[in-house]
Design a protein around this motif. Structure first.
Motif, PDB file in Angstrom:
ATOM      1  N   GLU A 113       0.841  -1.298  -0.129  1.00 33.74           N
ATOM      2  CA  GLU A 113       0.494   0.417   0.295  1.00 33.74           C
ATOM      3  C   GLU A 113       0.859   1.248   0.031  1.00 33.74           C
ATOM      4  O   GLU A 113       1.836   1.437   0.484  1.00 33.74           O
ATOM      5  CB  GLU A 113      -0.653  -0.471   1.641  1.00 33.74           C
ATOM      6  N   PRO A 114       0.452   2.157  -1.002  1.00 33.68           N
ATOM      7  CA  PRO A 114       1.772   3.642  -0.935  1.00 33.68           C
ATOM      8  C   PRO A 114       1.086   4.278   0.260  1.00 33.68           C
ATOM      9  O   PRO A 114       0.805   4.183   0.890  1.00 33.68           O
ATOM     10  CB  PRO A 114       0.770   4.123  -2.155  1.00 33.68           C
ATOM     11  N   ARG A 115       2.501   4.645   1.116  1.00 32.39           N
ATOM     12  CA  ARG A 115       2.723   5.390   1.978  1.00 32.39           C
ATOM     13  C   ARG A 115       3.686   6.516   1.788  1.00 32.39           C
ATOM     14  O   ARG A 115       4.329   6.818   0.521  1.00 32.39           O
ATOM     15  CB  ARG A 115       3.730   5.131   3.015  1.00 32.39           C
ATOM     16  N   LEU A 116       3.651   8.178   2.766  1.00 33.46           N
ATOM     17  CA  LEU A 116       3.490   9.389   2.592  1.00 33.46           C
ATOM     18  C   LEU A 116       4.867   9.353   3.360  1.00 33.46           C
ATOM     19  O   LEU A 116       4.298   9.285   4.459  1.00 33.46           O
ATOM     20  CB  LEU A 116       2.895   9.922   1.992  1.00 33.46           C
ATOM     21  N   ILE A 117       5.829   9.479   3.588  1.00 32.77           N
ATOM     22  CA  ILE A 117       6.613  10.023   5.236  1.00 32.77           C
ATOM     23  C   ILE A 117       6.935  11.241   4.331  1.00 32.77           C
ATOM     24  O   ILE A 117       8.456  11.503   3.453  1.00 32.77           O
ATOM     25  CB  ILE A 117       7.686   8.736   5.032  1.00 32.77           C
ATOM     26  N   VAL A 118       6.467  11.880   5.674  1.00 32.74           N
ATOM     27  CA  VAL A 118       7.099  13.856   5.806  1.00 32.74           C
ATOM     28  C   VAL A 118       8.270  13.711   6.987  1.00 32.74           C
ATOM     29  O   VAL A 118       8.201  13.457   7.884  1.00 32.74           O
ATOM     30  CB  VAL A 118       6.139  14.474   5.771  1.00 32.74           C
ATOM     31  N   PHE A 119       9.000  14.608   6.065  1.00 39.23           N
ATOM     32  CA  PHE A 119      10.466  14.710   7.188  1.00 39.23           C
ATOM     33  C   PHE A 119      10.198  16.644   8.003  1.00 39.23           C
ATOM     34  O   PHE A 119       9.566  17.359   6.602  1.00 39.23           O
ATOM     35  CB  PHE A 119      11.841  14.368   6.275  1.00 39.23           C
ATOM     36  N   GLU A 120      10.717  16.745   8.294  1.00 39.49           N
ATOM     37  CA  GLU A 120      10.662  18.179   8.917  1.00 39.49           C
ATOM     38  C   GLU A 120      12.515  18.419   8.880  1.00 39.49           C
ATOM     39  O   GLU A 120      12.997  18.156   9.864  1.00 39.49           O
ATOM     40  CB  GLU A 120       9.930  18.675   9.535  1.00 39.49           C
ATOM     41  N   LEU A 121      13.431  19.310   9.192  1.00 40.73           N
ATOM     42  CA  LEU A 121      13.748  20.186   9.276  1.00 40.73           C
ATOM     43  C   LEU A 121      14.041  20.821  10.075  1.00 40.73           C
ATOM     44  O   LEU A 121      13.250  22.067  10.270  1.00 40.73           O
ATOM     45  CB  LEU A 121      15.044  20.441   8.423  1.00 40.73           C
ATOM     46  N   ALA A 122      15.169  19.911  11.739  1.00 38.79           N
ATOM     47  CA  ALA A 122      14.926  21.070  13.009  1.00 38.79           C
ATOM     48  C   ALA A 122      16.476  20.704  13.109  1.00 38.79           C
ATOM     49  O   ALA A 122      16.565  19.919  13.736  1.00 38.79           O
ATOM     50  CB  ALA A 122      14.096  19.826  13.781  1.00 38.79           C
ATOM     51  N   ALA A 123      16.885  22.235  13.769  1.00 34.64           N
ATOM     52  CA  ALA A 123      18.637  21.750  14.907  1.00 34.64           C
ATOM     53  C   ALA A 123      19.196  21.224  13.542  1.00 34.64           C
ATOM     54  O   ALA A 123      20.249  20.667  13.806  1.00 34.64           O
ATOM     55  CB  ALA A 123      18.253  21.034  15.581  1.00 34.64           C
ATOM     56  N   GLY A 124      19.599  20.951  11.850  1.00 33.88           N
ATOM     57  CA  GLY A 124      19.452  20.730  11.489  1.00 33.88           C
ATOM     58  C   GLY A 124      19.926  19.458  10.661  1.00 33.88           C
ATOM     59  O   GLY A 124      20.527  18.647  10.274  1.00 33.88           O
ATOM     60  N   GLU A 125      18.958  19.041  11.414  1.00 36.63           N
ATOM     61  CA  GLU A 125      18.405  17.445  11.611  1.00 36.63           C
ATOM     62  C   GLU A 125      17.463  16.654  10.670  1.00 36.63           C
ATOM     63  O   GLU A 125      16.269  17.706  11.030  1.00 36.63           O
ATOM     64  CB  GLU A 125      18.531  16.309  12.757  1.00 36.63           C
ATOM     65  N   TYR A 126      17.174  16.204   9.187  1.00 43.11           N
ATOM     66  CA  TYR A 126      15.391  15.858   9.149  1.00 43.11           C
ATOM     67  C   TYR A 126      15.194  14.568   9.994  1.00 43.11           C
ATOM     68  O   TYR A 126      16.000  13.592  10.523  1.00 43.11           O
ATOM     69  CB  TYR A 126      16.197  15.101   7.292  1.00 43.11           C
ATOM     70  N   ARG A 127      13.975  14.808  10.615  1.00 36.83           N
ATOM     71  CA  ARG A 127      13.326  13.836  11.693  1.00 36.83           C
ATOM     72  C   ARG A 127      11.834  14.199  10.614  1.00 36.83           C
ATOM     73  O   ARG A 127      11.336  14.772  10.417  1.00 36.83           O
ATOM     74  CB  ARG A 127      12.820  14.493  12.992  1.00 36.83           C
ATOM     75  N   GLN A 128      11.116  12.827  11.402  1.00 40.90           N
ATOM     76  CA  GLN A 128      10.156  11.546  10.573  1.00 40.90           C
ATOM     77  C   GLN A 128       8.851  12.931  11.552  1.00 40.90           C
ATOM     78  O   GLN A 128       8.840  12.644  12.346  1.00 40.90           O
ATOM     79  CB  GLN A 128      10.007  10.147  10.940  1.00 40.90           C
ATOM     80  N   ARG A 129       7.968  13.394  10.100  1.00 40.12           N
ATOM     81  CA  ARG A 129       7.084  13.884  11.109  1.00 40.12           C
ATOM     82  C   ARG A 129       5.510  13.228  11.101  1.00 40.12           C
ATOM     83  O   ARG A 129       4.828  13.301  11.771  1.00 40.12           O
ATOM     84  CB  ARG A 129       6.709  15.220  10.644  1.00 40.12           C
ATOM     85  N   HIS A 130       4.995  12.732   9.687  1.00 44.26           N
ATOM     86  CA  HIS A 130       4.205  12.116   9.313  1.00 44.26           C
ATOM     87  C   HIS A 130       4.619  10.866   8.764  1.00 44.26           C
ATOM     88  O   HIS A 130       5.461  10.598   8.297  1.00 44.26           O
ATOM     89  CB  HIS A 130       3.652  12.584   8.459  1.00 44.26           C
TER      90      HIS A 130
END
Length: 54
Positions: free
Chosen positions: A8-25
């Motif tokens: 099943e398709p998925r969308l993984i959203v990352f956010e840049l915080a404090a110089g690192e990408y972190r998974q948000r959704h």
């Protein structure tokens, strides 16, 4: 990141915080998510597979 290589398709959203990408959704097909940044948009990974009528 859009994952279409799984059952099943998925969308993984990352956010840049404090110089690192972190998974948000981690959004699965049929579970739309609304993101507010950098602009408001609602996405459903399952819609990526739907064909438009000819």
């Amino acid at each position: 990141m859009v994952r279409l290589d799984q059952p099943e398709p998925r969308l993984i959203v990352f956010e840049l915080a404090a110089g690192e990408y972190r998974q948000r959704h981690d959004v699965r097909m049929g579970e739309p998510v609304t993101l507010d940044e950098p602009f408001r948009v609602t996405l459903d990974p399952g819609a990526l597979l739907r064909r438009r009528p000819a």
